[in-house]
Design a protein around this motif. Sequence first.
Motif, short mmCIF file in Angstrom:
data_model
loop_
_atom_site.label_atom_id
_atom_site.label_comp_id
_atom_site.label_asym_id
_atom_site.label_seq_id
_atom_site.Cartn_x
_atom_site.Cartn_y
_atom_site.Cartn_z
N GLU A 1 0.86 -1.19 0.00
CA GLU A 1 0.00 0.00 0.00
C GLU A 1 0.89 1.23 0.00
OE1 GLU A 1 -2.63 0.11 3.32
OE2 GLU A 1 -3.70 -1.70 2.70
N TYR A 2 0.42 2.26 -0.70
CA TYR A 2 1.12 3.54 -0.71
C TYR A 2 0.14 4.59 -0.24
CZ TYR A 2 3.32 7.77 -2.39
OH TYR A 2 3.84 9.02 -2.47
N ASN A 3 0.47 5.30 0.84
CA ASN A 3 -0.38 6.35 1.38
C ASN A 3 0.34 7.68 1.21
OD1 ASN A 3 -2.18 4.38 2.27
ND2 ASN A 3 -1.07 4.14 4.19
N ASN A 4 -0.31 8.60 0.51
CA ASN A 4 0.27 9.92 0.29
C ASN A 4 -0.46 10.92 1.17
OD1 ASN A 4 1.64 12.07 -0.71
ND2 ASN A 4 0.87 11.92 -2.79
N PRO B 1 0.38 -15.63 13.51
CA PRO B 1 -0.81 -16.49 13.34
C PRO B 1 -1.60 -16.18 12.07
CG PRO B 1 -0.76 -15.50 15.53
CD PRO B 1 0.36 -14.90 14.75
N SER B 2 -1.57 -14.93 11.62
CA SER B 2 -2.30 -14.56 10.41
C SER B 2 -1.49 -14.78 9.14
CB SER B 2 -2.74 -13.10 10.50
OG SER B 2 -1.60 -12.26 10.52
N ASN B 3 -0.24 -15.27 9.27
CA ASN B 3 0.68 -15.49 8.15
C ASN B 3 0.95 -14.22 7.35
OD1 ASN B 3 0.97 -18.15 8.80
ND2 ASN B 3 -0.62 -18.84 7.40
N LEU B 4 0.86 -13.07 8.00
CA LEU B 4 1.06 -11.80 7.32
C LEU B 4 1.86 -10.88 8.22
CD1 LEU B 4 0.03 -10.64 4.61
CD2 LEU B 4 -1.74 -9.51 5.89
N THR B 5 2.94 -10.30 7.67
CA THR B 5 3.76 -9.34 8.40
C THR B 5 3.70 -8.01 7.67
OG1 THR B 5 5.24 -11.07 9.14
CG2 THR B 5 6.06 -8.84 9.27
N LYS B 6 3.56 -6.94 8.42
CA LYS B 6 3.46 -5.61 7.83
C LYS B 6 4.72 -4.82 8.16
CE LYS B 6 0.50 -2.37 9.43
NZ LYS B 6 -0.78 -1.69 9.67
N VAL C 1 -0.43 14.50 3.91
CA VAL C 1 -0.03 15.91 3.83
C VAL C 1 1.43 16.07 4.23
CG1 VAL C 1 -0.46 18.21 4.77
CG2 VAL C 1 -2.37 16.68 4.29
N ILE C 2 1.83 15.45 5.33
CA ILE C 2 3.20 15.60 5.81
C ILE C 2 4.07 14.43 5.37
CG2 ILE C 2 4.63 15.67 7.89
CD1 ILE C 2 2.51 17.25 9.23
N SER C 3 3.54 13.22 5.38
CA SER C 3 4.38 12.06 5.11
C SER C 3 3.79 11.17 4.02
CB SER C 3 4.58 11.24 6.38
OG SER C 3 3.36 10.66 6.76
N LYS C 4 4.67 10.43 3.38
CA LYS C 4 4.30 9.41 2.41
C LYS C 4 4.74 8.08 2.98
CE LYS C 4 5.45 12.59 -1.29
NZ LYS C 4 6.38 12.85 -2.39
N ASP C 5 3.82 7.11 3.02
CA ASP C 5 4.12 5.82 3.62
C ASP C 5 4.02 4.72 2.58
OD1 ASP C 5 4.36 6.97 6.14
OD2 ASP C 5 2.23 6.74 6.54
N LEU C 6 4.95 3.79 2.63
CA LEU C 6 4.92 2.58 1.80
C LEU C 6 4.88 1.40 2.76
CD1 LEU C 6 5.10 1.37 -1.05
CD2 LEU C 6 7.56 1.33 -0.77
N ILE C 7 3.83 0.57 2.64
CA ILE C 7 3.62 -0.55 3.55
C ILE C 7 3.68 -1.83 2.75
CG2 ILE C 7 2.07 -1.58 5.23
CD1 ILE C 7 0.80 1.24 5.51
N PHE C 8 4.58 -2.73 3.15
CA PHE C 8 4.70 -4.05 2.54
C PHE C 8 3.94 -5.07 3.38
CE2 PHE C 8 9.04 -2.48 1.07
CZ PHE C 8 8.62 -2.29 -0.22
N TYR C 9 3.20 -5.96 2.72
CA TYR C 9 2.56 -7.09 3.38
C TYR C 9 3.29 -8.34 2.92
CZ TYR C 9 -1.09 -3.90 4.76
OH TYR C 9 -1.79 -2.85 5.31
N ILE C 10 3.92 -9.04 3.86
CA ILE C 10 4.82 -10.14 3.54
C ILE C 10 4.26 -11.43 4.11
CG2 ILE C 10 7.16 -11.00 3.86
CD1 ILE C 10 7.93 -8.02 4.35
N ASN C 11 4.35 -12.50 3.34
CA ASN C 11 3.94 -13.82 3.78
C ASN C 11 4.96 -14.31 4.81
OD1 ASN C 11 2.76 -16.29 4.04
ND2 ASN C 11 3.38 -17.05 2.03
#
Length: 140
Positions: free
Chosen positions: A77-80, A97-102, A82-92
């Motif tokens: 996910e890419y969030n743009n 327990p959810s098999n997902l790391t952020k 006002v002050i910051s831009k964030d890039l979030i990776f979802y990794i197997n």
Amino acid sequence: MYFGVLPYKYHIIPPYIVTLFIVLLIFVNSRMGNQFFAMDTKGETITFETKNVGFLAFLDPKPNKIDLPKYKLIRYEYNNGVISKDLIFYINSKKNPSNLTKVKFRLAYISNRNINNILSELDKIVQSNYHVKDKVEVAI
């Protein structure tokens, strides 16, 4: 610091306002993100690294770095903002327990052209992972 910087005729601004302004600038600069990034998608792994440089590097001295196989990247996910831009990776990952790391990276100082290049590379990786996942058959 305030008394030595400004001449005495400009002391109409109270020192606590100047101190508050400096603290506010440091806080906004630290929340905006890291100034340097490096990304390598050649081969079978993705390497993404961000770190602080400049006079505020002491606030967050360690670099944020991720090095993972391409097939583990599920989505991003890419969030743009006002002050910051964030890039979030979802990794197997098998550790959760959810098999997902952020994993989150702040990219406020990176130009839009570089961000578009990053997002296009990540789109290619996610699409190839999706197509490979569809074509894999499970033997019973």
